[in-house]
Structure formats: C-alpha cells, structure tokens
Enzyme design. Structure first.
Site, PDB file in Angstrom:
ATOM      1  N   HIS A 154       9.272  -3.686  -3.768  1.00  0.00           N
ATOM      2  CA  HIS A 154       9.559  -2.986  -5.019  1.00  0.00           C
ATOM      3  C   HIS A 154      10.371  -3.824  -6.018  1.00  0.00           C
ATOM      4  CE1 HIS A 154       9.064   1.052  -2.649  1.00  0.00           C
ATOM      5  NE2 HIS A 154       8.010   0.244  -2.550  1.00  0.00           N
ATOM      6  N   TYR A 269       5.403   7.584   4.244  1.00  0.00           N
ATOM      7  CA  TYR A 269       4.255   6.945   4.891  1.00  0.00           C
ATOM      8  C   TYR A 269       4.013   7.525   6.284  1.00  0.00           C
ATOM      9  CZ  TYR A 269       4.390   3.508   1.129  1.00  0.00           C
ATOM     10  OH  TYR A 269       4.366   2.901  -0.096  1.00  0.00           O
TER      11      TYR A 269
END
Length: 375
Positions: A154, A269
C-alpha cells in the site's frame, strides 16, 4: 517490427449477485465484439508502473524494480541519475508525470519508495527533476511520507495535475489501516496537494490545523493506484483497492473523509468482517464500487475521435482478472461495465496519449497501443 495481437472482446456481464453488491444502475447486455485490437509498442517489460509521453512522441516508462526507460525510435535507453529506490513488496519506482508546462520548464515528477529518514524500511516519496540527454539533473525531493516501515504493501502512488497547476498524489495506508487513514496528523491513507515546486498551498484544508500534515487534501483512503483529472469537470478522480471486495472510485473533494476502514463494502481476505457498516455521517460514499474486487490499477478518460464507441467513458486496468474494464458513464454515474482484452495480462496502467491513441502497460508484456481493427 510491431506485432499485431488480435483479441476477441466480450461485453462484461454482471454476475447474478451484481444487483445486490454493486450500484443498481449497472446494466447487463448481451455479449458483443468491439472494433479494436492491440499492437505491442514497447516489448519485454516486467512491471511497467508509469508511462508518460514527451513532446517529440517518445516515451518515459518506469519499471517497478527501479529503472527509468526512455523509449524512442524503437530503442530503450536507461536513464541515469535516479535517487536510491527502495524496492520492497508493492513498492519501487512508481508513477511519472510531466509538468503541464513541460515544454517551457522541463520538470518531470515521479513517485518512488524511499528509505530516507529515520527508522528501518521506507515510505512513498515524490521528486521532480529535469532530463539532460540520458541523465536526470536538478533533482528535488518534494515530499516524503513518514514513518518508514518494512511493510511491503500500500504505497499508492499516482500523480496528477489539476487545471490550476496543483500537484496531487496518493500514499496508501502502508498496511496500518487502524491508525493511519483516519488520523490527519499522520501520513499514509491520504490524497495530498502541493504547489508544483513542492510548497504547500495555504488553502489546503488542514493548513491551519495544529499538528496536521498540511499537505493532506483528503483522507480515509486505503491504496489509491489510479488518479486522473476529469477533462469535463476538472475534478480529480481516483480509484483505490479494497480488501476482499470494496474497490472504489471516488471523486476527491477538499477536506473530505472517504471512510477507510470505518466504512467499506469489502471484508478481510480471510473472509471475516472488519466493519459492519457501509455508511456513516461525515464520510463520503464512492461514486462506484466493485464486489468482487478487480484490483484496479491505472485509469483514463476516453476523449478521442479514434474511439467513438468509448468516448466519454472511463478505462480501468484489472490486476486480479487480467483485463481492461470500460465503465460507461452517464451524468458522471456508472451505468454499464465492459470487459476488454480478457486474458491479455495484468493491466498496470492505461493512458490516453497526445496522439489520441490509448496505451496500456501490461505486466510481463510491455506497452500496448489500442488501435481500430483493419477493415
């Protein structure tokens, strides 16, 4: 010699769950074939993150591993003089952008992962420089996110100028979602705005806020890897990765909070939930969101007579599903999705060039030019 790679194109059909998971104005139609194909213009690239076109028609290309390439007349030349690039996870040498008045001042802007500063690891930095022959000169670092971290995810980071010459860029939350995005005293999980020389505009929304990062323009972001100026409205549009679902398109407004991770249309996830809400007062709703996630990267508005079928629409690359998505827009709302060049590869970037053609960067392949099929 250019290689011609024809691919049949299928219209994207929403899955049965689409009406529940994405805005209800997404229209599904019967599959159809379109009238465009691709040519390889720059072959044999690994992860071409950013690309920009110089006035002479040549191209600057960033490879994530830390190489800046000048492609001209069929030849790739490595540019010398880059700062040290910290290559880790998703980070490396990332986006590149010319100053709007490049032909007069020669400034080139780029984003990269940098280990400069205190602490182990790195964070996203923005630099400008000029190109002299095959060497960068007059390097100036304009911004460096802190703190450094050894996390690899990120980093952001896209660059764009608005109509007033302000430079916008993104830094992702750097894997620290529960601290960075909602805290304006910290970098990361933000969209930033600078003057072209790196100074901070005094009308930035938090310029007079004690302890705030004064370069912040908006906050509550996860990992924006698409940024473009809307040619009709002048607004800065971004898209950003969600986790498992919840990729978003947002129109950036001064001082607004875009909600990550307090509100989201995604889940962990692992399949577990990290938030129970998708709306909250004081937090912005996305213009559009994807469920399931397509892992968007790069975006371009189509405004060219070479693509009458796509004019006025938005192109977005998909890393996860290896296609280019066309979002059909009406009154700045998405009304239909089309899946283009499915199976071609991980689309890292897409750009409408000054010659009016669309170019796309595909990992492991190179830079492709989208052209009309021969009659």
């Amino acid at each position: 010699m250019k290689q011609l790679l024809p691919f049949s194109i299928l219209l994207f059909i929403c899955f049965s769950s689409c009406a529940q998971q994405t805005p209800s104005n997404v229209i599904a139609e019967d599959p159809t074939e379109i009238n465009y194909t691709t040519e390889i213009i720059v072959p044999e690239l690994d992860i071409p993150w950013g690309m920009e076109f110089l006035p002479d028609g040549s191209m600057l290309i960033t490879e994530k591993a830390g190489t800046l390439i000048h492609f001209r007349d069929g030849t790739k030349t490595n540019i010398e003089g880059l700062p040290e690039i910290y290559v880790r996870g998703q980070g490396g040498l990332m986006d590149i952008k010319l100053h709007p008045d490049y032909e007069t001042n020669g400034w080139i802007y780029f984003s990269y992962a940098s280990a400069e500063g205190d602490g182990d690891g790195g964070n996203t930095a923005i630099m400008r420089a000029k190109l002299q022959g095959n060497t960068l000169i007059d390097l100036e670092q304009l911004y460096k996110g802190v703190p450094n971290t050894k996390k690899g995810q990120h980093w952001g980071s896209r660059l764009e100028f608005d109509n007033d010459g302000y430079l916008y860029f993104s830094i992702g939350d750097r894997g620290n979602r529960d601290v960075n995005p909602q805290d304006i005293t910290r970098d990361c999980g933000k969209i930033y705005r600078l003057n072209d020389d790196g100074s901070i505009p005094t009308d930035n929304p938090f310029f007079d806020t004690s302890e705030a990062k004064k370069a912040i323009f908006s906050y509550g972001h996860r990992n924006p890897q698409g940024m473009i100026r809307n040619p009709e409205t002048g607004k800065i549009w971004i898209h950003e990765h969600g986790p498992k679902g919840g990729d978003e398109i947002n129109v950036i407004e001064k001082g607004k909070n875009y909600g990550w991770p307090v509100i989201s249309y995604g889940i962990n996830y692992s399949g577990t939930s990290f938030t129970e809400i998708t709306h909250k007062e004081g937090m912005e709703q996305p213009l559009f969101y994807w469920v399931p996630s397509i892992a968007p990267c790069g975006m371009a508005f189509v405004n060219s007579d070479k693509y009458p079928d796509w004019n006025g629409n938005l192109l977005v690359g998909s890393l996860k599903f290896s296609y280019l998505e066309c979002l059909v827009l009406e009154n700045n709302e998405v009304v239909k999705r089309e899946k283009l060049f499915e199976g071609l590869g991980r689309f890292r970037n897409v750009k409408l060039a000054p010659d009016g053609y669309i170019y796309a960067a595909v990992e492991g392949t190179g830079i492709l030019k989208i052209v009309p099929k021969s009659n």
